[in-house]
Design an enzyme around this catalytic site. Sequence first.
Site, PDB file in Angstrom:
ATOM      1  N   PHE A  27      15.096  13.420 116.802  1.00 18.15           N
ATOM      2  CA  PHE A  27      13.767  14.050 116.181  1.00 18.15           C
ATOM      3  C   PHE A  27      14.128  15.223 115.438  1.00 18.15           C
ATOM      4  O   PHE A  27      14.696  16.032 115.821  1.00 18.15           O
ATOM      5  CB  PHE A  27      12.680  14.300 117.436  1.00 18.15           C
ATOM      6  CG  PHE A  27      11.522  14.727 116.825  1.00 18.15           C
ATOM      7  CD1 PHE A  27      10.560  13.792 116.316  1.00 18.15           C
ATOM      8  CD2 PHE A  27      11.019  16.277 116.480  1.00 18.15           C
ATOM      9  CE1 PHE A  27       9.317  13.934 115.882  1.00 18.15           C
ATOM     10  CE2 PHE A  27       9.900  16.471 115.808  1.00 18.15           C
ATOM     11  CZ  PHE A  27       9.250  15.461 115.505  1.00 18.15           C
TER      12      PHE A  27
ATOM     13  N   ASP B 201      21.111  20.356 115.342  1.00 19.70           N
ATOM     14  CA  ASP B 201      19.480  20.666 115.267  1.00 19.70           C
ATOM     15  C   ASP B 201      19.267  21.378 116.553  1.00 19.70           C
ATOM     16  O   ASP B 201      19.316  20.641 117.669  1.00 19.70           O
ATOM     17  CB  ASP B 201      18.592  19.565 115.037  1.00 19.70           C
ATOM     18  CG  ASP B 201      17.321  19.892 115.224  1.00 19.70           C
ATOM     19  OD1 ASP B 201      17.007  20.708 115.553  1.00 19.70           O
ATOM     20  OD2 ASP B 201      16.489  18.843 114.672  1.00 19.70           O
TER      21      ASP B 201
ATOM     22  N   LYS C 202      11.212  26.375 117.253  1.00 18.68           N
ATOM     23  CA  LYS C 202      10.486  26.609 118.330  1.00 18.68           C
ATOM     24  C   LYS C 202      10.522  27.790 119.053  1.00 18.68           C
ATOM     25  O   LYS C 202       9.591  28.679 118.806  1.00 18.68           O
ATOM     26  CB  LYS C 202      11.039  25.446 119.204  1.00 18.68           C
ATOM     27  CG  LYS C 202      10.552  23.943 118.910  1.00 18.68           C
ATOM     28  CD  LYS C 202      10.551  23.029 119.883  1.00 18.68           C
ATOM     29  CE  LYS C 202       9.489  21.804 119.417  1.00 18.68           C
ATOM     30  NZ  LYS C 202      10.371  20.936 118.754  1.00 18.68           N
TER      31      LYS C 202
HETATM   32  C1  LIG Z   1      10.305  20.107 117.377  1.00 23.78           C
HETATM   33  C2  LIG Z   1      11.407  19.676 116.787  1.00 23.78           C
HETATM   34  C3  LIG Z   1      11.672  19.686 115.481  1.00 23.78           C
HETATM   35  C4  LIG Z   1      10.328  19.973 114.658  1.00 23.78           C
HETATM   36  O1  LIG Z   1       9.689  21.217 114.620  1.00 23.78           O
HETATM   37  P1  LIG Z   1       8.561  21.576 113.977  1.00 23.78           P
HETATM   38  O2  LIG Z   1       8.402  23.099 113.914  1.00 23.78           O
HETATM   39  O3  LIG Z   1       7.613  20.959 114.690  1.00 23.78           O
HETATM   40  O4  LIG Z   1       8.589  21.065 112.365  1.00 23.78           O
HETATM   41  C5  LIG Z   1      12.655  19.282 115.007  1.00 23.78           C
HETATM   42  N1  LIG Z   1      13.900  19.230 115.563  1.00 23.78           N
HETATM   43  C6  LIG Z   1      14.059  19.058 116.960  1.00 23.78           C
HETATM   44  C7  LIG Z   1      15.161  19.036 117.674  1.00 23.78           C
HETATM   45  C8  LIG Z   1      12.691  19.612 117.455  1.00 23.78           C
HETATM   46  O5  LIG Z   1      12.698  19.572 119.074  1.00 23.78           O
END
Ligand SMILES: *Cc1c(COP(=O)(O)O)cnc(C)c1O
Length: 395
Positions: free
Chosen positions: A135, A220, A249
């Site tokens: 994600f 990420d 986050k």
């Molecule tokens: C939550 C998340 C995102 C997206 O972050 P947003 O601030 O909602 O755009 C991207 N990568 C990972 C691993 C995430 O957990």
Amino acid sequence: MGDTPAREARVHMQMFRRLPVTLVRGEGTRVWDNTGKSYLDFVAGIAVDTLGHAHPGLADTIARQARTLVHVSNLFYSEPQVELAELLVDHSVLDQVFFCNSGAEANEGAIKLARKWGIQNRSGAYEIIATHNGFHGRTLAAVAATGTPRYREPFGPQMPGFVFVDYDDLDAIKAATTERTCAVLLEAIQGEGGVNVPDPGYLRGVRDWCDAQGILLILDEVQTGCGRTGTLWAYEQAGIEPDIMTLAKGLAGGVPIGALLAKAHCAVFEPGDHGSTFGGNPLATAAGAYVLREVIDGGVLQNAADRGEQLEQRLAGIEDRCELAVGHRGAGLLRALVLSRDAAGEVVLKALEYGLILNPVRPNAVRFMPPLTVTAEEVDAAAAIVERVLNEIGP
Ligand SMILES: *Cc1c(COP(=O)(O)O)cnc(C)c1O
């Protein structure tokens, strides 16, 4: 005040599956709804509220910065932005930072950076290898890198240049690598995909493969970063160094922020290549600097590691005693309890009744991601509620 859900349904787009609760205030790990009922918050705004709710020092920092300077744009230098960038660079293996406002935006930046690097340094290579169930956010490029077809398919032609392989499968990455490949994009632990922890040697293997092929490794760490997994960055536990890392986050404890970090050798953006109006504004970066200092120097990182171990022990005990629980996985304060059937939604609703907020990350897995300031008593109290709920629901 009226009925908040009904008012919301009239005026807000309906794409969130919300719990039937309107939260009005918080303190530490605890939040209160508009009927006065309180809950232990083991979701923390989806791994965002690093220092818990209404943290006095963070609140003071935000208030002071709001009275001083909220926003100036990147047409100017600002002290808090430089300070947070220094903290990030001095406490990671990356060399340079670009600030934005969310995880998706940080990944958009990472994708652009890797493509520019590949076009300049690898004969036009632009393809990025990403993982099924990964994600990376909801904007068009980030969602093109996201391994859940349902998040992409309703929106017409997809951005080309992404190849998907199974997570935790090094051979699949090797087989997918071509002369068009510029980077591999991975989470250190797949968060939204279900708190999927790879084999201990996987990230090391991917790092070695990227080095051998001369391609970039983008980690990420939007969910795993900033102490969430018990170390400041999850890559430390794998003993590797990414070329590019994305954050968001938990970085500013709830104030919207994102960050793209890169090693000097691939920090190829030049003036005009990329930008953001809000990104790195004094308010968000002052909050980020405060949070990061608390995590690094204020004992929060040690607490995350200790409480993470405690949470793991409690989940293991629940797995031993409750038939419905068949496994647990995760690191630090990012964990999931695996169920024998698709009862996560039911568990979450019943836990909510008993005053505990959890997240059904998969139909058969419940995610725990409390503030990194959670206390030992709160971990025990949450575990007791989970055990009661599982016993009531039955196998
Ligand atoms: C939550 C998340 C995102 C997206 O972050 P947003 O601030 O909602 O755009 C991207 N990568 C990972 C691993 C995430 O957990």
